[in-house]
Design a protein around this motif. Structure first.
Motif, PDB file in Angstrom:
ATOM      1  N   SER A  61       0.977  -1.138  -0.242  1.00 26.69           N
ATOM      2  CA  SER A  61      -0.106  -0.027   0.104  1.00 26.69           C
ATOM      3  C   SER A  61       0.930   1.131  -0.018  1.00 26.69           C
ATOM      4  CB  SER A  61      -1.029   0.036   1.175  1.00 26.69           C
ATOM      5  OG  SER A  61      -0.162  -0.252   2.373  1.00 26.69           O
ATOM      6  N   THR A  62       2.051   1.141   0.481  1.00 20.98           N
ATOM      7  CA  THR A  62       2.771   2.281   0.276  1.00 20.98           C
ATOM      8  C   THR A  62       3.680   2.773  -0.719  1.00 20.98           C
ATOM      9  OG1 THR A  62       4.638   0.863   0.985  1.00 20.98           O
ATOM     10  CG2 THR A  62       3.470   2.065   2.766  1.00 20.98           C
ATOM     11  N   VAL A  63       3.641   1.576  -1.807  1.00 17.11           N
ATOM     12  CA  VAL A  63       4.178   1.745  -3.142  1.00 17.11           C
ATOM     13  C   VAL A  63       3.158   2.242  -4.187  1.00 17.11           C
ATOM     14  CG1 VAL A  63       5.483   0.467  -5.174  1.00 17.11           C
ATOM     15  CG2 VAL A  63       6.108   0.179  -2.691  1.00 17.11           C
ATOM     16  N   LYS A  64       3.235   3.084  -4.846  1.00 18.98           N
ATOM     17  CA  LYS A  64       2.146   3.500  -5.953  1.00 18.98           C
ATOM     18  C   LYS A  64       2.705   3.893  -7.156  1.00 18.98           C
ATOM     19  CE  LYS A  64      -1.447   3.353  -2.994  1.00 18.98           C
ATOM     20  NZ  LYS A  64      -2.369   2.558  -3.228  1.00 18.98           N
ATOM     21  N   ILE A  65       2.119   3.360  -8.348  1.00 17.32           N
ATOM     22  CA  ILE A  65       2.751   3.680  -9.659  1.00 17.32           C
ATOM     23  C   ILE A  65       1.749   4.599 -10.248  1.00 17.32           C
ATOM     24  CG2 ILE A  65       3.436   2.581 -11.798  1.00 17.32           C
ATOM     25  CD1 ILE A  65       4.314   0.238 -10.268  1.00 17.32           C
ATOM     26  N   ILE A  66       1.686   5.735 -10.612  1.00 21.06           N
ATOM     27  CA  ILE A  66       0.746   6.739 -11.040  1.00 21.06           C
ATOM     28  C   ILE A  66       0.947   6.600 -12.891  1.00 21.06           C
ATOM     29  CG2 ILE A  66      -0.177   8.961 -11.467  1.00 21.06           C
ATOM     30  CD1 ILE A  66       0.283   7.572  -8.459  1.00 21.06           C
ATOM     31  N   PRO A  67      -0.125   6.142 -13.377  1.00 16.46           N
ATOM     32  CA  PRO A  67      -0.077   6.129 -14.805  1.00 16.46           C
ATOM     33  C   PRO A  67       0.131   7.455 -15.510  1.00 16.46           C
ATOM     34  CG  PRO A  67      -2.473   5.549 -14.096  1.00 16.46           C
ATOM     35  CD  PRO A  67      -1.445   5.881 -12.978  1.00 16.46           C
ATOM     36  N   GLN A  68       0.594   7.462 -16.633  1.00 16.95           N
ATOM     37  CA  GLN A  68       0.432   8.710 -17.610  1.00 16.95           C
ATOM     38  C   GLN A  68      -0.849   9.459 -17.910  1.00 16.95           C
ATOM     39  OE1 GLN A  68       3.475   9.905 -18.326  1.00 16.95           O
ATOM     40  NE2 GLN A  68       2.415  11.925 -19.148  1.00 16.95           N
ATOM     41  N   GLY A  69      -0.987  10.741 -17.565  1.00 23.52           N
ATOM     42  CA  GLY A  69      -2.149  11.353 -18.052  1.00 23.52           C
ATOM     43  C   GLY A  69      -2.917  11.573 -16.658  1.00 23.52           C
ATOM     44  N   TYR A  70      -2.472  11.045 -15.575  1.00 24.99           N
ATOM     45  CA  TYR A  70      -3.067  11.058 -14.009  1.00 24.99           C
ATOM     46  C   TYR A  70      -2.385  11.822 -13.093  1.00 24.99           C
ATOM     47  CZ  TYR A  70      -6.820   8.353 -16.124  1.00 24.99           C
ATOM     48  OH  TYR A  70      -7.990   7.911 -16.903  1.00 24.99           O
ATOM     49  N   ASN A  71      -2.842  12.510 -12.105  1.00 20.39           N
ATOM     50  CA  ASN A  71      -2.391  12.754 -11.082  1.00 20.39           C
ATOM     51  C   ASN A  71      -3.163  12.442  -9.828  1.00 20.39           C
ATOM     52  OD1 ASN A  71      -0.288  14.218 -12.207  1.00 20.39           O
ATOM     53  ND2 ASN A  71      -1.160  16.220 -12.133  1.00 20.39           N
ATOM     54  N   TYR A  72      -2.283  11.936  -8.580  1.00 20.21           N
ATOM     55  CA  TYR A  72      -3.122  11.437  -7.393  1.00 20.21           C
ATOM     56  C   TYR A  72      -2.787  12.550  -6.317  1.00 20.21           C
ATOM     57  CZ  TYR A  72      -3.598   6.697  -9.624  1.00 20.21           C
ATOM     58  OH  TYR A  72      -4.035   5.989 -10.335  1.00 20.21           O
ATOM     59  N   THR A  73      -3.986  12.763  -5.565  1.00 22.55           N
ATOM     60  CA  THR A  73      -3.638  13.766  -4.401  1.00 22.55           C
ATOM     61  C   THR A  73      -3.191  12.654  -3.108  1.00 22.55           C
ATOM     62  OG1 THR A  73      -5.871  13.480  -3.947  1.00 22.55           O
ATOM     63  CG2 THR A  73      -5.033  15.216  -5.422  1.00 22.55           C
ATOM     64  N   VAL A  74      -2.568  13.115  -2.318  1.00 20.04           N
ATOM     65  CA  VAL A  74      -2.285  12.352  -1.013  1.00 20.04           C
ATOM     66  C   VAL A  74      -2.492  13.113   0.140  1.00 20.04           C
ATOM     67  CG1 VAL A  74      -0.139  11.637   0.366  1.00 20.04           C
ATOM     68  CG2 VAL A  74       0.064  11.529  -2.229  1.00 20.04           C
ATOM     69  N   GLU A  75      -3.390  12.287   1.068  1.00 23.88           N
ATOM     70  CA  GLU A  75      -3.819  13.071   2.148  1.00 23.88           C
ATOM     71  C   GLU A  75      -3.307  12.286   3.580  1.00 23.88           C
ATOM     72  OE1 GLU A  75      -7.982  12.092   1.915  1.00 23.88           O
ATOM     73  OE2 GLU A  75      -8.409  13.333   0.184  1.00 23.88           O
ATOM     74  N   SER A  76      -3.152  13.076   4.566  1.00 26.02           N
ATOM     75  CA  SER A  76      -2.485  12.450   5.675  1.00 26.02           C
ATOM     76  C   SER A  76      -3.410  12.901   6.864  1.00 26.02           C
ATOM     77  CB  SER A  76      -1.087  13.158   5.858  1.00 26.02           C
ATOM     78  OG  SER A  76      -0.503  13.086   7.304  1.00 26.02           O
ATOM     79  N   PHE A  77      -4.014  11.770   7.156  1.00 26.59           N
ATOM     80  CA  PHE A  77      -5.127  11.900   8.202  1.00 26.59           C
ATOM     81  C   PHE A  77      -6.333  12.678   7.705  1.00 26.59           C
ATOM     82  CE2 PHE A  77      -1.222  10.935  10.785  1.00 26.59           C
ATOM     83  CZ  PHE A  77      -1.540   9.856  11.367  1.00 26.59           C
ATOM     84  N   GLY A  78      -6.498  12.550   6.500  1.00 25.14           N
ATOM     85  CA  GLY A  78      -7.739  13.448   5.989  1.00 25.14           C
ATOM     86  C   GLY A  78      -7.340  14.645   5.430  1.00 25.14           C
TER      87      GLY A  78
END
Length: 333
Positions: free
Chosen positions: A22-39
């Protein structure tokens, strides 16, 4: 059989593997992921391999940053001149800031659709029907400017808005068709009238030019006739002068020529008279020919340079005998 410690160890290993995964993330091309810490939003992950802090961080939103298209549903719009038309369109947008598009607005696509529809009614409602049908580029530009400014705070760039179809009511379409037909017939009649006018002008100009050319031709012919008569008069005057000189020098042939010439002209005018006539001429033709022989004598003397004295000529006259006697029956002039 596994004892309790072994089972617990296996569970710990599986849990650790799951947490690590769960700590390893592969982000595909054309997308951005937001990261939340305790919401709470902390950062944005770009395409590639990333690691999160176990338990503390998690993925908040998957944001598509490619250019996307939205169908704008059809709706009825009342124009400034109270004509109702049905309009639909399409909008293109792209997310430039993933965090703002995820946390500044809820249901981003639905918000853009409703915003576009509202501004379509505003922009098109301020225009007449004729402007609406003939100025789609202006409508698209106005819509793009308004919607793009409104979505800027959402981290979205609206790249294009296009009106796909503008459908007036059927009766309005029929009225527009009749108006267009009347306008075309009017232009056709105007063009036909202008063509007839141009043809009449060209015809008049042609006739005028023909008359001018004909007058110029008559004038040129008159000049030529006058020149010919002038030369003829000069020749006649020269011939008369020669005869006069010959008469003055005492040439009997010149006198005979002069009398015979007038005699022949009088006969010619008499013959040309239109009234019916019978002319008795008890004259012999040889007498006229003998009178004309004077011309030959004058010409011979002129070209031989023998002078103008008719007394030195030794040639016998026509109608006379060599001995000096006259032939009987031939009157002498």
């Amino acid at each position: 059989m596994f004892n309790g410690f072994e089972v617990f160890g296996i569970l710990l290993i599986v849990l650790a593997a799951a947490v690590l995964w769960s700590t390893v993330k592969i982000i595909p091309q054309g997308y951005n992921y937001t990261v939340e810490s305790f919401g709470r939003y902390t950062r944005t992950l770009s395409p590639g391999l990333h690691f999160l802090v176990p338990v503390v961080e998690r993925i908040g939103h998957h944001v598509n940053v490619k250019e996307q298209v939205l169908e704008i549903p059809s709706q009825d719009v009342i124009t400034r001149d109270n004509a109702m038309v049905r309009v639909d369109g399409v909008a293109f947008f792209q997310v430039l800031n993933a965090a703002r598009s995820a946390y500044e607005v809820d249901h981003l696509e639905n918000a853009i659709v409703n915003l576009t529809m509202t501004n379509i009614r505003t922009v098109m409602g301020s225009m007449d029907l004729d402007e609406l049908l003939s100025n789609r580029d202006i409508i698209n530009a106005k819509l793009l400017d308004v919607v793009d400014q409104a979505t800027e705070s959402w981290g979205v760039k609206v790249t294009r808005i296009e009106i796909k179809d503008i459908a007036p009511p059927r009766d309005l379409i029929d009225a527009m068709a009749r108006q267009m037909k009347a306008e075309r017939e009017k232009r056709a009649q105007i063009l036909e009238s202008e063509g007839l006018r141009a043809a009449a002008i060209l015809k008049a100009e042609g006739e005028k030019q023909a008359v001018v050319l004909e007058a110029e031709g008559r004038r040129e012919a008159a000049f030529k006739d006058a020149e010919a008569r002038e030369r003829e008069a000069e020749a006649e005057a020269k011939a008369t002068q020669m005869v006069s000189d010959a008469i003055a020098s005492g040439s009997v042939q010149a006198i005979n020529y002069f009398v015979a010439n007038n005699y022949v002209k009088a006969l010619e005018e008499l013959a040309k008279a239109p009234n019916q006539k019978v002319v008795l001429m008890p004259l012999e033709a040889s007498s006229v020919i003998g009178s004309l022989a004077g011309l030959t004598e004058i010409t011979r003397e002129a070209f031989s340079g023998g002078g103008g004295n008719g007394g030195g000529s030794t040639a016998p006259r026509p109608g006379t005998k060599p001995g000096g006697g006259r032939s009987s029956g031939v009157p002498q002039v």
